[in-house]
Scaffold this active site. Structure first.
Site, mmCIF file in Angstrom:
data_model
loop_
_atom_site.group_PDB
_atom_site.id
_atom_site.type_symbol
_atom_site.label_atom_id
_atom_site.label_comp_id
_atom_site.label_asym_id
_atom_site.label_seq_id
_atom_site.Cartn_x
_atom_site.Cartn_y
_atom_site.Cartn_z
ATOM 1 C CE1 TYR A 260 2.368 -1.059 4.881
ATOM 2 C CE2 TYR A 260 4.716 -1.425 5.259
ATOM 3 C CZ TYR A 260 3.504 -0.869 5.645
ATOM 4 O OH TYR A 260 3.439 -0.155 6.797
ATOM 5 C CG HIS A 310 0.207 2.356 1.025
ATOM 6 N ND1 HIS A 310 -0.672 2.966 1.869
ATOM 7 C CD2 HIS A 310 0.703 1.291 1.690
ATOM 8 C CE1 HIS A 310 -0.710 2.295 3.002
ATOM 9 N NE2 HIS A 310 0.109 1.289 2.914
#
Ligand SMILES: *[C@@H]1O[C@H](CO)[C@@H](O)[C@H](O)[C@H]1NC(C)=O
Ligand SMILES: *[C@@H]1O[C@H](CO)[C@@H](O)[C@H](O)[C@H]1NC(C)=O
Ligand SMILES: *[C@@H]1O[C@H](CO)[C@@H](O)[C@H](O)[C@H]1NC(C)=O
Ligand SMILES: *[C@@H]1O[C@H](CO)[C@@H](O)[C@H](O)[C@H]1NC(C)=O
Length: 334
Positions: A260, A310
């Site tokens: 995400y 990430h």
């Protein structure tokens, strides 16, 4: 004649003149098409001075926008949670629940209802138009801010967004002292002053329960790690990042890279959708290629580049692309 009477007469004469002149102008306009020239000229000067999409010299949305940007940028996805935008599609709810899986999540709609009994439910910032020029500074936490002397430039922005721990005290010359929005999640929470908006990024239903608790009873002390049970913040200025917008950032802007988006990238996207100009500070590595926070003693290695969840490289690429296309301005520090 009394003073009052004289004033009345003067006012009457002024009114008489105004009415006569207006009537004259009106009938004249109807008879003489050449007066349309003046109308046309005034409209031309309006559009010349207002420059269209916003009141700044250059706006985020421009008439001649490039396809890469227009394919992605969608102003109708509202960045914040309201009662209206809290309604999630099954798809979005499932995706959002998967970010930080909870074994037994509470009933989402009941939690949301309770949330809006504690914080306001309002549509903010959606007032874009030719009159508005909202300048925003997104201040990341990179060590490249050290010695940058960006402080006064940052402080001159209308909106100043800081992220997670981000201290200002002792670093004012480089990072400024004002904060209008502080982005955090329960595990990164800090106290705020009364004038700063807390922007919570929820990764799970428990995060919504946590903000309710942290502003009221203080009963939640643990998520997947111990968290602050209470937080100093102005309840009237608490904002929640919309899960639908969160997914839009991931799907559309990151094309599903990483697990995400990072808090920094989410903050940048928030700014891009509520501001007319966006300046970005403290993103990326410092001059030696080191990734660390500006308040930490410089050390080698990655503090927040490769966190596992990430895709920092991909996010940085998109950020640079936005800068190339003059949608944001990057200040790279040193
Ligand atoms: C923009 O978002 C709205 C609301 O989610 C959606 O209905 C619309 O299809 C999107 N537009 C584009 C071009 O993707
Ligand atoms: C959550 O609560 C609402 C309202 O109380 C109820 O209608 C709904 O069925 C509940 N959802 C689940 C998944 O239990
Ligand atoms: C903070 O602001 C609110 C209004 O937004 C006000 O009611 C409250 O008294 C303020 N608190 C302090 C400590 O200034
Ligand atoms: C970033 O962009 C560069 C140059 O355009 C490219 O070579 C690189 O593969 C990109 N990185 C990622 C993670 O997409």
């Amino acid at each position: 004649m009394s003073l009052l009477k004289r004033r009345k007469i003067r006012a009457f004469i002024a009114l008489f003149c105004a009415v006569t002149f207006t009537t004259f102008l009106f009938s004249y306009t109807l008879r003489d098409p050449s007066l349309y020239f003046f109308k046309y000229a005034s409209r031309l000067s309006d559009s010349f001075f207002s420059k269209g999409q916003c009141g700044c010299g250059r706006c985020i949305t421009e008439v001649d926008d490039d396809p890469w940007f227009t394919e992605r940028f969608n102003l109708s996805v509202y960045p914040l949670m309201t009662r209206r935008t809290s309604l999630l599609t099954d798809d979005t709810y499932r995706w959002w629940q998967w970010l930080q899986v909870e074994r037994q999540p509470a009933n989402y709609s009941e939690v949301v209802e309770k949330l809006f009994q504690v914080i306001p439910d309002s549509d903010l910032y959606m007032d874009a138009g030719p009159e508005r020029c909202r300048s925003c500074a997104v201040v990341g936490n990179s060590g490249n801010l050290k010695g940058s002397r960006y402080g006064s430039q940052i402080d001159s922005s209308d909106v100043i967004i800081r992220i997670n721990q981000a201290p200002t005290s002792g670093y004012e010359k480089d990072v400024g002292s004002r904060t209008t929005h502080h982005v955090m999640y329960p595990e990164s929470a800090v106290d705020l002053d009364n004038t700063t908006s807390l922007l919570l990024i929820p990764f799970k239903t428990l995060d919504l329960q946590w903000i309710i608790s942290a502003l009221t009873t203080g009963s939640i002390k643990h998520t997947y790690i111990p968290v602050r049970s209470r937080i100093k913040a102005n309840k009237d200025r608490v904002l929640i990042y919309s899960p639908t917008f969160f997914k839009y950032v991931y799907d559309t802007w990151l094309e599903s890279h990483g697990r995400y988006p990072s808090t920094g990238f989410l903050s940048l996207m928030f700014a891009l959708h509520i501001c007319d100009t966006v300046s970005v500070y403290g993103f990326g590595a410092d001059q030696y290629g080191n990734w660390h926070h500006y308040w930490e003693v410089n050390h080698l290695g990655g503090a927040f580049r490769h966190t596992g969840v990430h895709d920092g490289d991909y996010e940085y690429n998109v950020t640079l692309l936005l800068a190339d296309k003059h949608k944001i301005k990057m200040f790279k520090g040193r």
